[in-house]
Design an enzyme around this catalytic site. Structure first.
Site, PDB file in Angstrom:
ATOM      1  N   ARG A  45       0.695  -1.116  -0.089  1.00  0.00           N
ATOM      2  CA  ARG A  45      -0.040   0.035  -0.012  1.00  0.00           C
ATOM      3  C   ARG A  45       0.827   1.418   0.058  1.00  0.00           C
ATOM      4  NH1 ARG A  45      -5.590  -0.527   3.061  1.00  0.00           N
ATOM      5  NH2 ARG A  45      -5.696   1.434   1.960  1.00  0.00           N
ATOM      6  N   ASP A  46       2.024   1.291   0.140  1.00  0.00           N
ATOM      7  CA  ASP A  46       3.052   2.384   0.045  1.00  0.00           C
ATOM      8  C   ASP A  46       4.551   1.937  -0.665  1.00  0.00           C
ATOM      9  OD1 ASP A  46       3.609   5.036   0.497  1.00  0.00           O
ATOM     10  OD2 ASP A  46       4.415   4.963   2.150  1.00  0.00           O
ATOM     11  N   LEU A  47       4.115   1.434  -1.950  1.00  0.00           N
ATOM     12  CA  LEU A  47       5.612   1.237  -2.466  1.00  0.00           C
ATOM     13  C   LEU A  47       5.887   2.330  -3.283  1.00  0.00           C
ATOM     14  CD1 LEU A  47       7.516  -0.924  -3.273  1.00  0.00           C
ATOM     15  CD2 LEU A  47       6.093  -1.451  -5.095  1.00  0.00           C
ATOM     16  N   ASN A  75      11.058   3.583  -0.099  1.00  0.00           N
ATOM     17  CA  ASN A  75      10.796   2.446   0.752  1.00  0.00           C
ATOM     18  C   ASN A  75      11.182   1.062   0.014  1.00  0.00           C
ATOM     19  OD1 ASN A  75       8.949   4.136   2.460  1.00  0.00           O
ATOM     20  ND2 ASN A  75       7.391   3.398   1.622  1.00  0.00           N
ATOM     21  N   ASP A 113       8.799  -0.101   5.147  1.00  0.00           N
ATOM     22  CA  ASP A 113       7.704   0.523   5.641  1.00  0.00           C
ATOM     23  C   ASP A 113       6.196  -0.262   5.607  1.00  0.00           C
ATOM     24  OD1 ASP A 113       6.553   3.089   6.334  1.00  0.00           O
ATOM     25  OD2 ASP A 113       5.684   3.276   4.432  1.00  0.00           O
TER      26      ASP A 113
END
Length: 78
Positions: A60-62, A66, A78
């Site tokens: 969800r936060d690639l 990160n 992350d």
């Protein structure tokens, strides 16, 4: 890698591996990345995401900051 989960004095904690290296974002800001290195990093990211998805985890936060790149591996954070 996660080494331990626990509670100490009513405070939850987790201990994780300290990973050296540089973020992919920093690598990109420092200059062009060779084709060979780009393919290595892309392949490692794909393998990491495949393993995460197989375990039911969605990142969800690639983003480049990160992703840590070392000489011998690529680590999603992350």
């Amino acid at each position: 890698r996660t080494f331990d989960l626990g509670v100490h004095d009513a405070v939850r904690f987790l201990t994780m591996e300290l990973v050296g290296g540089r973020s992919l974002g920093r690598c990109a800001r420092e200059g062009p990345i060779s084709l060979v290195e780009t393919l290595r990093v892309a392949s490692e990211i794909s393998h990491g995401l495949t393993a995460a998805h197989a375990a039911g985890v969605v990142h969800r936060d690639l983003k480049p900051d990160n992703v840590l790149v070392t000489d011998d591996r690529v680590v999603l954070t992350d």
